[in-house]
Design an enzyme around this catalytic site. Structure first.
Site, PDB file in Angstrom:
ATOM      1  N   VAL A  66       0.844  -1.208   0.000  1.00 41.11           N
ATOM      2  CA  VAL A  66       0.000   0.000   0.000  1.00 41.11           C
ATOM      3  C   VAL A  66       0.874   1.251   0.000  1.00 41.11           C
ATOM      4  O   VAL A  66       1.690   1.445   0.905  1.00 41.11           O
ATOM      5  CB  VAL A  66      -0.940   0.032   1.225  1.00 41.11           C
ATOM      6  N   GLY A  77       3.447   2.238  -1.712  1.00 46.41           N
ATOM      7  CA  GLY A  77       4.890   2.096  -1.940  1.00 46.41           C
ATOM      8  C   GLY A  77       5.733   2.316  -0.703  1.00 46.41           C
ATOM      9  O   GLY A  77       5.658   1.566   0.270  1.00 46.41           O
ATOM     10  N   LYS A 135      -5.752  -1.540  -2.420  1.00 45.31           N
ATOM     11  CA  LYS A 135      -5.009  -0.877  -1.336  1.00 45.31           C
ATOM     12  C   LYS A 135      -5.971  -0.295  -0.296  1.00 45.31           C
ATOM     13  O   LYS A 135      -5.743  -0.412   0.917  1.00 45.31           O
ATOM     14  CB  LYS A 135      -4.118   0.218  -1.928  1.00 45.31           C
TER      15      LYS A 135
HETATM   16  P1  NAP Z   1       8.119  -7.501 -11.928  1.00 43.14           P
HETATM   17  O1  NAP Z   1       9.198  -6.515 -12.162  1.00 43.14           O
HETATM   18  O2  NAP Z   1       7.212  -7.865 -13.039  1.00 43.14           O
HETATM   19  O3  NAP Z   1       8.822  -8.831 -11.381  1.00 43.14           O
HETATM   20  C1  NAP Z   1       8.100 -10.010 -11.141  1.00 43.14           C
HETATM   21  C2  NAP Z   1       9.109 -11.089 -10.817  1.00 43.14           C
HETATM   22  O4  NAP Z   1       8.406 -12.267 -10.490  1.00 43.14           O
HETATM   23  C3  NAP Z   1      10.038 -11.426 -11.991  1.00 43.14           C
HETATM   24  O5  NAP Z   1      11.346 -11.592 -11.522  1.00 43.14           O
HETATM   25  C4  NAP Z   1       9.493 -12.756 -12.502  1.00 43.14           C
HETATM   26  O6  NAP Z   1      10.500 -13.601 -13.024  1.00 43.14           O
HETATM   27  C5  NAP Z   1       8.955 -13.355 -11.230  1.00 43.14           C
HETATM   28  N1  NAP Z   1       7.884 -14.301 -11.496  1.00 43.14           N
HETATM   29  C6  NAP Z   1       6.720 -14.078 -12.111  1.00 43.14           C
HETATM   30  N2  NAP Z   1       6.008 -15.219 -12.169  1.00 43.14           N
HETATM   31  C7  NAP Z   1       6.755 -16.171 -11.569  1.00 43.14           C
HETATM   32  C8  NAP Z   1       6.594 -17.547 -11.351  1.00 43.14           C
HETATM   33  N3  NAP Z   1       5.498 -18.186 -11.767  1.00 43.14           N
HETATM   34  N4  NAP Z   1       7.579 -18.235 -10.705  1.00 43.14           N
HETATM   35  C9  NAP Z   1       8.689 -17.590 -10.292  1.00 43.14           C
HETATM   36  N5  NAP Z   1       8.911 -16.278 -10.503  1.00 43.14           N
HETATM   37  C10 NAP Z   1       7.954 -15.591 -11.124  1.00 43.14           C
HETATM   38  O7  NAP Z   1       7.199  -7.070 -10.699  1.00 43.14           O
HETATM   39  P2  NAP Z   1       7.507  -5.972  -9.601  1.00 43.14           P
HETATM   40  O8  NAP Z   1       7.205  -4.641 -10.155  1.00 43.14           O
HETATM   41  O9  NAP Z   1       8.822  -6.227  -8.984  1.00 43.14           O
HETATM   42  O10 NAP Z   1       6.317  -6.272  -8.560  1.00 43.14           O
HETATM   43  C11 NAP Z   1       6.359  -7.362  -7.676  1.00 43.14           C
HETATM   44  C12 NAP Z   1       5.195  -7.253  -6.694  1.00 43.14           C
HETATM   45  O11 NAP Z   1       5.307  -6.019  -5.993  1.00 43.14           O
HETATM   46  C13 NAP Z   1       3.802  -7.223  -7.313  1.00 43.14           C
HETATM   47  O12 NAP Z   1       2.891  -7.838  -6.458  1.00 43.14           O
HETATM   48  C14 NAP Z   1       3.498  -5.737  -7.434  1.00 43.14           C
HETATM   49  O13 NAP Z   1       2.127  -5.461  -7.486  1.00 43.14           O
HETATM   50  C15 NAP Z   1       4.121  -5.266  -6.154  1.00 43.14           C
HETATM   51  N6  NAP Z   1       4.473  -3.848  -6.136  1.00 43.14           N
HETATM   52  C16 NAP Z   1       5.263  -3.343  -7.104  1.00 43.14           C
HETATM   53  C17 NAP Z   1       5.630  -2.015  -7.058  1.00 43.14           C
HETATM   54  C18 NAP Z   1       6.505  -1.398  -8.103  1.00 43.14           C
HETATM   55  O14 NAP Z   1       6.762  -0.197  -8.027  1.00 43.14           O
HETATM   56  N7  NAP Z   1       7.025  -2.157  -9.075  1.00 43.14           N
HETATM   57  C19 NAP Z   1       5.160  -1.211  -6.006  1.00 43.14           C
HETATM   58  C20 NAP Z   1       4.361  -1.770  -5.017  1.00 43.14           C
HETATM   59  C21 NAP Z   1       4.029  -3.097  -5.090  1.00 43.14           C
HETATM   60  P3  NAP Z   1      11.359 -13.221 -14.351  1.00 43.14           P
HETATM   61  O15 NAP Z   1      12.094 -11.970 -14.001  1.00 43.14           O
HETATM   62  O16 NAP Z   1      12.265 -14.357 -14.547  1.00 43.14           O
HETATM   63  O17 NAP Z   1      10.353 -13.031 -15.429  1.00 43.14           O
HETATM   64  N1  HSE Z   2       0.791   0.152 -10.241  1.00 43.29           N
HETATM   65  C1  HSE Z   2       0.991   0.657  -8.929  1.00 43.29           C
HETATM   66  C2  HSE Z   2       0.899   2.178  -8.957  1.00 43.29           C
HETATM   67  C3  HSE Z   2       2.336   0.216  -8.402  1.00 43.29           C
HETATM   68  O1  HSE Z   2       0.964   2.759 -10.044  1.00 43.29           O
HETATM   69  O2  HSE Z   2       0.729   2.797  -7.919  1.00 43.29           O
HETATM   70  C4  HSE Z   2       2.533   0.480  -6.942  1.00 43.29           C
HETATM   71  O3  HSE Z   2       1.639  -0.246  -6.154  1.00 43.29           O
END
Ligand code: NAP
Ligand code: HSE
Length: 429
Positions: free
Chosen positions: A134, A136, A207
């Site tokens: 929630v 970030g 969130k």
């Molecule tokens: P991302 O960059 O798309 O990375 C996802 C990772 O998960 C990748 O390394 C991928 O592997 C791996 N993965 C996906 N499916 C898989 C599976 N079946 N088995 C094993 N590994 C798997 O995502 P992210 O942005 O880091 O986000 C991760 C989480 O944090 C999500 O729940 C997202 O909503 C949350 N979140 C993200 C942010 C943000 O700013 N990015 C902010 C708040 C919350 P590969 O690399 O090998 O493809």
């Molecule tokens: N997609 C989300 C956003 C990522 O834009 O706020 C962080 O939770």
């Protein structure tokens, strides 16, 4: 010093890599503050061969996140893959059942399965922490569960999706239409794999549902969140709102009423000089109201590698220090199953009409509003070219959404409207 805290990370994307960087770059600082060494022992992602730009040597690799979650050399399982079901759910369940603490950034998973997972965690005497899920990098979960634990929370609101805030602020600054800025955000990699999660308001709804559970001691009720996205917002509304002294934000509001829990995630107008209106780009803001604290405003980066990894590691540090906190701030079994109610909360409303340019139309519209019981605060007809559609902007006094709906039906029956009217709440936060 006690034994090292061993982390297993599933998901090595933006957030996972950010977590590994913090563990490596702040090794000494973390161990000084936690009183023990923190190390990553095992990792998992889809592709083993991908270069992630960080040193992964010395970390065991698992193809299957569920196997990783059960490893003997993992004390804390960190789920950073995403998705409300699939490997994220299976591996979190496996870790909790195996007596491992879990830290996740996955709001979709918790919005849909939060209650069952919290009960599982608490039955096994372990933490399930989700600060990063929630807003970030903003420590809002910690604020609600710990710092504000002695308050009766009366309301939680805020801007919780950085991508939507980026799109809305860029539309205002560039005077470009939604479709063009959506493509820009996409090219910058801001959108979730399924963009509808962002622009449809669903991610922000997830969130809000998590915050409501902690704030009001209720079971997570994502289905009860009334959601409207920003994908229908026209440049004309952004500019008209500005003209009337407001900015449009995707605003979440949660309040517990006598009738039940009201949770809304709607594009809303906020006064130009309010703190919410100042939010630019991917910034988030959460406003909490408590009976003892009054109003608390928290603002910060809502997404991205550093801020999100910071939140994940904040949870890890609490676990390293031996803290055990109920997932939603009180024992999961004591969370109330509350009734979700449609909002009848009164606010001022913004209405934009496109009317036939002919004598008497404004008085007809005023009459329909008056018939419905709506009092007009301000009404302005914007200049227009030779087309016979006259744009009319109205700011009402306090009224209910159902009353606005009734008035718009009456206006539509006059046959004077040339396109579907737009109505949005004005929030005085
Ligand atoms: P991302 O960059 O798309 O990375 C996802 C990772 O998960 C990748 O390394 C991928 O592997 C791996 N993965 C996906 N499916 C898989 C599976 N079946 N088995 C094993 N590994 C798997 O995502 P992210 O942005 O880091 O986000 C991760 C989480 O944090 C999500 O729940 C997202 O909503 C949350 N979140 C993200 C942010 C943000 O700013 N990015 C902010 C708040 C919350 P590969 O690399 O090998 O493809
Ligand atoms: N997609 C989300 C956003 C990522 O834009 O706020 C962080 O939770």
């Amino acid at each position: 010093m006690t034994h090292p805290l061993r982390l297993g990370i599933a998901g090595l994307g933006t957030v996972g890599v950010g977590v590994i960087k913090i563990v490596q770059e702040h090794e000494k600082l973390l161990s000084q503050r936690a009183g023990r060494k923190i190390m990553v022992t095992a990792i998992s992602a889809r592709s083993r061969s991908k270069d992630r730009g960080v040193d992964l040597s010395g970390m065991a690799w698992e193809d299957d996140p569920v196997t990783l979650a059960r490893r003997d050399d993992v004390d804390v399982f960190i789920e950073l893959m995403g998705g409300e079901n699939g490997p994220a759910k299976a591996s979190v369940e496996a870790a909790l059942a195996a007596g491992k603490h879990v830290v996740t950034a996955n709001k979709a998973l918790l919005a849909h399965h939060g209650q069952a997972l919290a009960e599982l965690a608490e039955a096994n005497g372990v933490n399930l922490r989700f600060e990063a899920a929630v807003a970030g990098g903003i420590p809002v979960i910690k604020a609600l569960t710990e710092g504000l634990a002695a308050n009766r929370i009366t309301g939680v609101m805020g801007v919780m999706n950085g991508t939507c805030n980026y799109i809305l602020t860029r539309m205002e600054k560039s005077h470009l239409a939604y479709e063009e800025i959506f493509e820009e955000a996409n090219a910058l990699g801001y959108l979730e794999a399924d963009p509808q999660l962002d622009v449809g308001g669903i991610d922000a709804g997830h969130k809000l549902a998590l915050l409501s559970a902690i704030a009001f001691g209720s079971q997570v009720d994502f289905e009860g969140v009334e959601i409207q996205g920003i994908d229908h917002i026209e440049l004309a509304d952004i500019e008209a709102a500005q003209d009337m002294g407001y900015r449009i934000k995707l605003l979440g509001v949660a309040k517990m009423t006598e009738a039940g829990l009201v949770q809304t995630m709607h594009p809303s107008l906020v006064p130009m000089d309010s703190p919410l209106a100042q939010l630019e780009g991917g910034t988030n803001m959460v406003v909490i109201e408590g009976d003892a604290i009054g109003q608390l405003v928290m603002r910060g980066a809502g997404a991205g590698e550093g801020p999100t990894a910071s939140a994940v590691m904040g949870d890890v540090m609490d676990i390293a220090r031996g803290m055990l906190i109920p997932v939603f701030g009180q024992p999961a079994k004591s969370l109330r199953n509350v009734t979700a109610v449609q909002t009848e909360r009164e606010t001022a409303f913004y209405i934009r009409l496109s009317l036939r340019d002919q004598p008497g139309v404004l008085s007809r519209v005023s009459a329909e509003l008056a018939n419905a019981g709506i009092s007009i605060d301000r009404m302005r007809q914007q200049s227009h070219d030779e087309t016979d559609a006259a744009p009319v902007l109205i700011v009402t006094h306090m009224t209910k959404p159902a009353t606005v709906e009734l008035a718009l039906k009456g206006i539509a029956k006059t046959g004077l409207t040339m396109s579907t009217p737009v109505a949005m709440r004005i929030e005085a936060v």
